[in-house]
Write a protein that holds these residues in place. Structure first.
Motif, PDB file in Angstrom:
ATOM      1  N   THR A 174       0.859  -1.183   0.000  1.00 55.91           N
ATOM      2  CA  THR A 174       0.000   0.000   0.000  1.00 55.91           C
ATOM      3  C   THR A 174       0.892   1.228   0.000  1.00 55.91           C
ATOM      4  O   THR A 174       2.011   1.179   0.488  1.00 55.91           O
ATOM      5  CB  THR A 174      -0.874   0.062   1.269  1.00 55.91           C
ATOM      6  N   LEU A 175       0.383   2.318  -0.544  1.00 48.83           N
ATOM      7  CA  LEU A 175       1.097   3.593  -0.432  1.00 48.83           C
ATOM      8  C   LEU A 175       0.208   4.688   0.140  1.00 48.83           C
ATOM      9  O   LEU A 175       0.584   5.385   1.068  1.00 48.83           O
ATOM     10  CB  LEU A 175       1.640   4.040  -1.801  1.00 48.83           C
ATOM     11  N   CYS A 176      -1.006   4.826  -0.418  1.00 48.76           N
ATOM     12  CA  CYS A 176      -1.855   5.919   0.068  1.00 48.76           C
ATOM     13  C   CYS A 176      -2.472   5.568   1.417  1.00 48.76           C
ATOM     14  O   CYS A 176      -2.786   6.438   2.211  1.00 48.76           O
ATOM     15  CB  CYS A 176      -2.924   6.287  -0.952  1.00 48.76           C
ATOM     16  N   HIS A 177      -2.626   4.272   1.688  1.00 53.07           N
ATOM     17  CA  HIS A 177      -3.223   3.854   2.951  1.00 53.07           C
ATOM     18  C   HIS A 177      -2.273   4.112   4.111  1.00 53.07           C
ATOM     19  O   HIS A 177      -1.072   3.899   3.994  1.00 53.07           O
ATOM     20  CB  HIS A 177      -3.554   2.363   2.894  1.00 53.07           C
TER      21      HIS A 177
ATOM     22  N   GLY B 149      -8.083   4.988  -1.573  1.00 51.83           N
ATOM     23  CA  GLY B 149      -8.133   4.233  -2.828  1.00 51.83           C
ATOM     24  C   GLY B 149      -7.442   4.943  -3.962  1.00 51.83           C
ATOM     25  O   GLY B 149      -7.850   4.841  -5.114  1.00 51.83           O
ATOM     26  N   GLY B 150      -6.382   5.665  -3.664  1.00 53.05           N
ATOM     27  CA  GLY B 150      -5.743   6.484  -4.686  1.00 53.05           C
ATOM     28  C   GLY B 150      -4.581   5.829  -5.406  1.00 53.05           C
ATOM     29  O   GLY B 150      -4.434   5.979  -6.617  1.00 53.05           O
ATOM     30  N   CYS B 151      -3.758   5.088  -4.684  1.00 51.29           N
ATOM     31  CA  CYS B 151      -2.513   4.611  -5.302  1.00 51.29           C
ATOM     32  C   CYS B 151      -2.699   3.339  -6.106  1.00 51.29           C
ATOM     33  O   CYS B 151      -1.911   3.029  -6.980  1.00 51.29           O
ATOM     34  CB  CYS B 151      -1.440   4.412  -4.240  1.00 51.29           C
ATOM     35  N   ARG B 152      -3.716   2.565  -5.796  1.00 50.77           N
ATOM     36  CA  ARG B 152      -4.089   1.317  -6.477  1.00 50.77           C
ATOM     37  C   ARG B 152      -3.097   0.172  -6.278  1.00 50.77           C
ATOM     38  O   ARG B 152      -3.177  -0.839  -6.980  1.00 50.77           O
ATOM     39  CB  ARG B 152      -4.303   1.517  -7.999  1.00 50.77           C
ATOM     40  N   LEU B 153      -2.173   0.297  -5.365  1.00 57.55           N
ATOM     41  CA  LEU B 153      -1.210  -0.792  -5.180  1.00 57.55           C
ATOM     42  C   LEU B 153      -1.821  -1.982  -4.467  1.00 57.55           C
ATOM     43  O   LEU B 153      -1.334  -3.104  -4.561  1.00 57.55           O
ATOM     44  CB  LEU B 153      -0.001  -0.299  -4.381  1.00 57.55           C
ATOM     45  N   CYS B 154      -2.914  -1.733  -3.721  1.00 56.62           N
ATOM     46  CA  CYS B 154      -3.518  -2.809  -2.941  1.00 56.62           C
ATOM     47  C   CYS B 154      -4.536  -3.592  -3.771  1.00 56.62           C
ATOM     48  O   CYS B 154      -5.322  -4.360  -3.217  1.00 56.62           O
ATOM     49  CB  CYS B 154      -4.196  -2.231  -1.702  1.00 56.62           C
TER      50      CYS B 154
ATOM     51  N   PRO C 114      -9.441  -2.214  -5.360  1.00 57.85           N
ATOM     52  CA  PRO C 114      -8.540  -1.794  -4.282  1.00 57.85           C
ATOM     53  C   PRO C 114      -9.045  -2.329  -2.941  1.00 57.85           C
ATOM     54  O   PRO C 114     -10.186  -2.062  -2.551  1.00 57.85           O
ATOM     55  CB  PRO C 114      -8.610  -0.265  -4.331  1.00 57.85           C
TER      56      PRO C 114
ATOM     57  N   CYS D 260      -8.292  -1.519   0.019  1.00 58.81           N
ATOM     58  CA  CYS D 260      -8.461  -0.566   1.119  1.00 58.81           C
ATOM     59  C   CYS D 260      -9.841   0.094   1.109  1.00 58.81           C
ATOM     60  O   CYS D 260     -10.317   0.522   2.145  1.00 58.81           O
ATOM     61  CB  CYS D 260      -7.352   0.486   1.099  1.00 58.81           C
TER      62      CYS D 260
HETATM   63  S1  FES Z   1      -3.597   1.519  -0.486  1.00 56.19           S
HETATM   64 FE1  FES Z   1      -3.645   2.976  -2.065  1.00 56.19          FE
HETATM   65  S2  FES Z   1      -5.392   2.296  -3.202  1.00 56.19           S
HETATM   66 FE2  FES Z   1      -5.400   0.984  -1.500  1.00 56.19          FE
END
Ligand code: FES
Ligand code: SF4
Ligand code: SF4
Ligand code: SF4
Lengths: 181, 238
Positions: B34-37, B45-50, B62, B64
């Motif tokens: 995760t990055l934005c979390h 739900g911004g970075c989409r890594l999750c 996503p 999160c």
């Molecule tokens: S942690 Fe960034 S979209 Fe879920």
């Protein structure tokens, strides 16, 4: 070591970089001696060859592709090498060399050569290879087989990658050895 | 709280109803990038890594911002998901100017570490090389838009935890920028309390203590859980 086995033909090249990656290569210390037994160093800043030779097995390329000379050499390297390694962050990401990319080339040359009170002035421009609009990571100019990140890559990283390639094994750096920077 | 059951990576798992998929997955001991979390801040739900695969959904979701629901069948890691995560990282690197070797956060950056961890060995997209600035007008801190990935942790921590809401976002899409006080220089902000929470939660070198040189900016985002436990649960610890 079998003496009849052909030595591996290794080349290194220095494009748009600071030579720091080559310095780190020299820091391989004892491994250099072992390498000397296994490879023929056929081209690079550490040897005298003027032309990039044919039939090279492995080429480590330091630096981004930042001018027309770099681009020409990169293409020769690709057609004459079996395996090409992007050697260090400048080759892999553009890194420091690409920090000029947001400045138009003309403004850059004016600031550095026409206006700066440096020992080298405008007269240098006629001898310098023309800059590309953008400094490119190597893989955006030619196909790159392996990326070896780091600024510079530590001798440990270089040793891991070069040894694997010489042994014909897959390059598998662990995460701590794969970071940029 | 009612308990639900779902399947994560072929294993039956129980979770509390109302939990996010991310919480359920992590409670089960599975590591999800995760990055934005950030634990303690609202989900974005911004970075989409999750991103994870949920059976029945053609697109990745996503974790999160997706609620864990009874009977869900979830896959957190496979070849397709890994590929998408790497692409997302590559796009993140291509969008701004990341030069780790000369960055204040070199060696302590969540983005840098994730790229290595997820095996992003190069960026296949063209770098955009945007012409972005730096605001060092604040007495204590600086913001370098070259390194910002618009995770908006700064915006959320300032609003939700500090209660100052100094940070916001101006512009849309690729032109988005974090701003302070209706786009005044940070040093002229009347709402900023100088608490430094935004700097501590910023995952990259975008927010930094003034005077920090290459690699000197080490952050500690766990302070957030500590102060929130104090506020919400009256649990005080260091
Ligand atoms: S942690 Fe960034 S979209 Fe879920
Ligand atoms: S990667 Fe670093 S050490 Fe290597 S050439 Fe570039 S600036 Fe120099
Ligand atoms: S913010 Fe992180 S990824 Fe970006 S340049 Fe700095 S260390 Fe590298
Ligand atoms: S400044 Fe830092 S915390 Fe704020 S959005 Fe950018 S990367 Fe995220």
């Amino acid at each position: 070591m079998t003496t009849d086995k052909r030595k591996i033909r290794l080349a290194t090249a220095w494009l748009g970089g600071c030579s720091g990656c080559h310095m780190s290569f020299l820091d391989l210390d004892e491994l250099l001696i072992e390498l000397a037994g296994r490879v023929d160093l056929v081209y690079g800043p550490l040897v005298d060859a003027k032309q990039f030779p044919e039939e090279v097995d492995l080429t480590l390329v330091e630096g981004a592709v930042t001018n027309v000379d770099n681009l020409q050499l990169a293409r020769i390297i690709r057609s004459n090498s079996r395996v090409v390694v992007g050697f260090g962050d400048c080759a892999v990401t553009g890194n420091v060399t690409s920090m000029r990319n947001r400045i138009p080339v003309r403004d850059l040359l004016t600031a550095v050569y026409r206006q700066a009170r440096a020992p080298i002035g405008e007269e240098a421009l006629k001898d310098l290879p023309a800059l590309l609009q953008q400094a490119l990571p190597l893989h955006q100019a030619i196909a790159v087989d392996v990326c070896l990140p780091g600024c510079p890559p530590s001798p440990e990283r270089i040793a891991a990658v070069v040894t694997a390639l010489l042994d014909g094994e897959p390059v598998a750096l662990d995460a701590a050895m794969r970071t940029f920077g | 709280m009612p308990v639900i059951t779902l399947t994560i990576n072929d294993e039956l798992v129980s979770a509390r109803s109302g939990q996010s998929l991310l919480e359920a997955i992590r409670d089960h001991g599975i590591d999800l990038p995760t990055l934005c979390h950030l634990d303690g801040l609202s989900a974005r739900g911004g970075c989409r890594l999750c991103l994870v695969e949920v059976a029945g959904s053609p697109r990745l979701l996503p974790a999160c911002t997706t609620e864990a629901v009874e009977g869900m069948v979830v896959t957190t890691h496979n070849e397709r998901i890994d590929r998408y995560r790497r692409m997302i990282l590559e796009l993140t690197f291509a969008e701004r100017n990341h030069t780790c070797a000369v960055c204040v956060s070199n060696g302590h950056c969540e983005l840098q570490a994730l790229a290595a961890e997820l095996g992003m060995d190069r960026v296949r997209y063209d770098y955009l090389n945007p012409d972005l600035g730096l605001d060092t007008s604040h007495r204590l801190f600086g913001v370098d838009h070259n390194r910002c990935l618009l995770c908006l942790r700064c915006v959320r921590v300032c609003d939700e935890v500090e209660g100052a809401h100094t940070w916001d976002v101006a512009g849309r899409g690729i032109a988005s920028r974090v701003i302070t006080d209706l786009n005044r220089p940070w040093g002229q902000s009347e709402s900023c309390t100088e608490c430094g929470k935004c700097v501590e939660v910023c995952p990259t070198g975008a927010l930094f203590d003034k005077g920090a040189s290459v690699g000197e900016m080490e952050k500690e985002s766990r302070f957030l859980r500590r102060i929130l436990d104090g506020r919400e649960k009256r649990q005080w610890r260091r």
